[in-house]
Design a protein around this motif. Structure first.
Motif, mmCIF file in Angstrom:
data_model
loop_
_atom_site.group_PDB
_atom_site.id
_atom_site.type_symbol
_atom_site.label_atom_id
_atom_site.label_comp_id
_atom_site.label_asym_id
_atom_site.label_seq_id
_atom_site.Cartn_x
_atom_site.Cartn_y
_atom_site.Cartn_z
ATOM 1 N N PRO A 153 0.815 -1.210 0.000
ATOM 2 C CA PRO A 153 0.000 0.000 0.000
ATOM 3 C C PRO A 153 0.854 1.267 0.000
ATOM 4 O O PRO A 153 0.385 2.328 -0.372
ATOM 5 N N ARG A 154 2.109 1.152 0.411
ATOM 6 C CA ARG A 154 3.005 2.313 0.429
ATOM 7 C C ARG A 154 4.373 1.842 -0.033
ATOM 8 O O ARG A 154 4.934 0.892 0.510
ATOM 9 N N ALA A 155 4.901 2.494 -1.033
ATOM 10 C CA ALA A 155 6.199 2.097 -1.557
ATOM 11 C C ALA A 155 7.078 3.323 -1.697
ATOM 12 O O ALA A 155 6.596 4.399 -2.055
ATOM 13 N N ILE A 156 8.371 3.182 -1.392
ATOM 14 C CA ILE A 156 9.340 4.265 -1.542
ATOM 15 C C ILE A 156 10.404 3.796 -2.517
ATOM 16 O O ILE A 156 11.041 2.773 -2.316
ATOM 17 N N PHE A 163 0.546 9.203 -14.594
ATOM 18 C CA PHE A 163 0.292 8.163 -13.605
ATOM 19 C C PHE A 163 -0.703 7.179 -14.217
ATOM 20 O O PHE A 163 -1.836 7.535 -14.510
ATOM 21 N N SER A 164 -0.255 5.930 -14.435
ATOM 22 C CA SER A 164 -1.096 4.897 -15.044
ATOM 23 C C SER A 164 -1.718 4.033 -13.959
ATOM 24 O O SER A 164 -1.029 3.594 -13.039
ATOM 25 N N SER A 181 1.502 3.215 -11.514
ATOM 26 C CA SER A 181 2.889 3.447 -11.883
ATOM 27 C C SER A 181 3.032 4.881 -12.375
ATOM 28 O O SER A 181 2.239 5.342 -13.190
ATOM 29 N N LEU A 182 4.043 5.586 -11.878
ATOM 30 C CA LEU A 182 4.291 6.975 -12.262
ATOM 31 C C LEU A 182 5.559 7.050 -13.107
ATOM 32 O O LEU A 182 6.607 6.542 -12.714
ATOM 33 N N TYR A 193 6.067 0.536 -9.244
ATOM 34 C CA TYR A 193 4.809 -0.201 -9.356
ATOM 35 C C TYR A 193 4.264 -0.369 -7.946
ATOM 36 O O TYR A 193 4.933 -0.934 -7.083
ATOM 37 N N THR A 194 3.089 0.149 -7.695
ATOM 38 C CA THR A 194 2.482 0.062 -6.364
ATOM 39 C C THR A 194 1.102 -0.561 -6.498
ATOM 40 O O THR A 194 0.362 -0.245 -7.433
#
Length: 157
Positions: free
Chosen positions: A60-63, A97-98, A133-134, A152-153
């Motif tokens: 849910p949260r990616a860095i 942002f896809s 994905s940004l 990819y989140t």
């Protein structure tokens, strides 16, 4: 023919058959060798890489880090929120942002984004999983200075 019947049928002498040695396998794990015969099996444990995600939630949260800064993406409550912290001078960010609904396979589209932070909505269907994905470029007074790394989140609403 009488001679054949009197002699009878004689079986040929038994043939010597070489038996192949049983197959033996060596398996080495972490420097320890185990010898296995044909048909034997070994069971190994699995080491968790990180704590498992909360049931129903996936990343849910990616860095995502690089030598130019960080991109943080959070997925929750029907939307993706992104934030970019530059480690080098930059004046603006432009990207796309896809979003994809992984539950039914539908594309959520590609939303254009401007600025170092923002929010992109999803269809917000309860129980559906979404991926985001940004991709984009940061620039310094119109000169590109950094691109997003592959990211990819995924989250479940």
């Amino acid at each position: 023919m009488t001679a054949l019947l009197m002699l009878g049928f004689v079986a040929p002498p038994a043939m010597a058959v070489e038996t192949a040695p049983e197959s033996v396998y060596e398996l080495t794990v972490n420097g320890e060798t185990v010898v296995l015969d044909e048909g034997e099996s070994v069971t190994f444990g699995m080491q968790a890489i990180s704590p498992p995600p909360e049931p129903g939630k996936v990343m849910p949260r990616a860095i995502f880090t690089s030598n130019a800064g960080t991109l943080t993406v959070t997925g929750a409550k029907g939307k993706f929120t992104y934030g970019i912290a530059m480690a080098i001078p930059a004046t603006s960010f432009v990207g796309v942002f896809s979003v994809t609904n992984l539950t039914n396979g539908q594309s959520g589209g590609a939303a254009p984004v401007w600025g170092f932070s923002g929010t992109v909505g999803t269809s917000n269907l309860k129980g559906h999983r979404y991926s985001g994905s940004l991709s984009g470029t940061a620039d310094l007074l119109g000169v590109p200075v950094a691109h997003t790394m592959p990211n990819y989140t995924v989250f479940q609403n």
